[in-house]
Design an enzyme around this catalytic site. Structure first.
Site, mmCIF file in Angstrom:
data_model
loop_
_atom_site.group_PDB
_atom_site.id
_atom_site.type_symbol
_atom_site.label_atom_id
_atom_site.label_comp_id
_atom_site.label_asym_id
_atom_site.label_seq_id
_atom_site.Cartn_x
_atom_site.Cartn_y
_atom_site.Cartn_z
ATOM 1 N N GLY A 14 -7.312 0.070 -6.427
ATOM 2 C CA GLY A 14 -8.327 -0.726 -5.748
ATOM 3 C C GLY A 14 -7.785 -2.024 -5.200
ATOM 4 C CE LYS A 46 -0.629 -2.486 -11.291
ATOM 5 N NZ LYS A 46 -0.667 -2.353 -12.765
ATOM 6 C CG ASP A 65 -3.086 -6.123 -10.496
ATOM 7 O OD1 ASP A 65 -2.454 -6.999 -11.115
ATOM 8 O OD2 ASP A 65 -3.384 -5.024 -10.986
ATOM 9 C CB SER A 89 -2.846 -1.070 -3.607
ATOM 10 O OG SER A 89 -1.893 -0.819 -2.595
#
Length: 303
Positions: free
Chosen positions: A112, A16, A146, A114
């Site tokens: 990490g 991202k 995230d 993702s």
């Protein structure tokens, strides 16, 4: 992606970019209130999953600097295993996880997180655990803000600590991303006394309107973490300066990676060819949706 009854291979875990990142304040618990737009791109890690018969969750790939016990993938799947047992009244089957690692640690690309999100999506499907998207997002939130974004699976306008997500349409474009060769610890940036913490809040409509009326390459907003990171890590500052000669270059997340948008792949390739060899660099196309959605038909599987 290959699919068999007992395995899922070639599962993408995309990077991202934070198209902007504003810090609006600090909560009493020390966490920061922020606003950002998360942009998915078609460059990232690849994960492979094989069921085990003994109920264990194991990472079969050595990842330098990340022991298995603290890996977000393993921690996330062990939470899923506990939830599986609670729902189904029996232990989860267990799984081996292998990873083809491309994204750098401390790069601000969400690698990490993702990886953990792709693991949860894939293994939820493989185990037939039955969690929907909102439940997977809630399960993962204690491990990092995230991870829910990657499970959400669309570009998003994020608020709060990053967990309040609204889907947003972004530009179809190409990015050049530079890896300056340093790992930036997020805690060092957020704890700095020099960090701007009072940027005026914006609305999702402000971001969307900017995309419509944009007449140059200037991106929306700014990254409030960038001044701190560039002061503490000169290679990040050097990468920003170099890439800024081709457009509106900025840092993603808390660093260290730096990116710039281009309207075509050819334009991105031309700039990429000039990146100094001392840095890593790659091009990536913008995505509107996480590729795991299409591969597993997530609309029917976990929503």
């Amino acid at each position: 992606m290959s699919f068999r009854q007992h395995s899922l291979h070639d599962c993408p875990a995309p990077a991202k970019l934070n198209l902007f990142l504003h810090i609006n304040g600090r909560r009493a618990d020390g966490y920061h209130q922020l606003q950002t737009v998360f942009q998915l791109v078609d460059h990232g890690d690849t994960l492979h999953f094989d069921l085990r018969a003994d109920g264990l969750v194991r990472r079969t790939t050595i990842v330098a600097g990340v022991p298995e016990e603290i890996d977000l993938i393993v921690r996330a799947l062990r939470l899923l295993a506990l939830e599986f047992a609670r729902r189904h009244g029996r232990p989860a089957p267990g799984v081996d996880v292998a990873i083809d690692k491309r994204l750098p640690m401390g790069g601000g690309l969400g690698g990490g997180s993702s990886d953990a999100a792709t693991a949860l999506i894939a293994v939820n499907h493989l185990w037939q655990a039955g969690l929907d998207r909102a439940e997977l997002m809630a399960l993962s939130l204690p491990l990092g803000a995230d991870i829910p974004f990657f499970i959400f699976g669309e570009n998003a306008f994020a608020e709060g600590v990053g967990e309040q997500l609204q889907a947003v349409t972004t530009r179809d474009c190409w990015y050049v991303v530079i890896e300056p060769g340093v790992a930036v610890p997020t805690a060092a940036i957020f704890s700095s006394e020099d960090l701007t913490r009072d940027t005026k809040p914006v609305r999702i409509a402000d971001f969307s309107r900017h995309l419509v009326i944009q007449t140059d390459r200037k991106g929306f907003g700014k990254n409030d973490l960038q001044p701190v990171a560039t002061r503490l890590f000169p290679p990040v500052a050097e990468a920003v300066r170099w890439l800024s000669s081709y457009g509106d270059a900025r840092m993603t997340g808390s660093g260290a990676c730096v990116f710039c948008a281009f309207s075509s792949e050819l334009e991105a390739e031309a700039v990429l060819a000039k990146v100094p060899q001392v840095w890593g660099g790659w091009k990536a196309q913008s995505l509107q949706r996480h590729p795991m959605h299409a591969l597993l038909q997530v609309g029917r599987v976990i929503e």
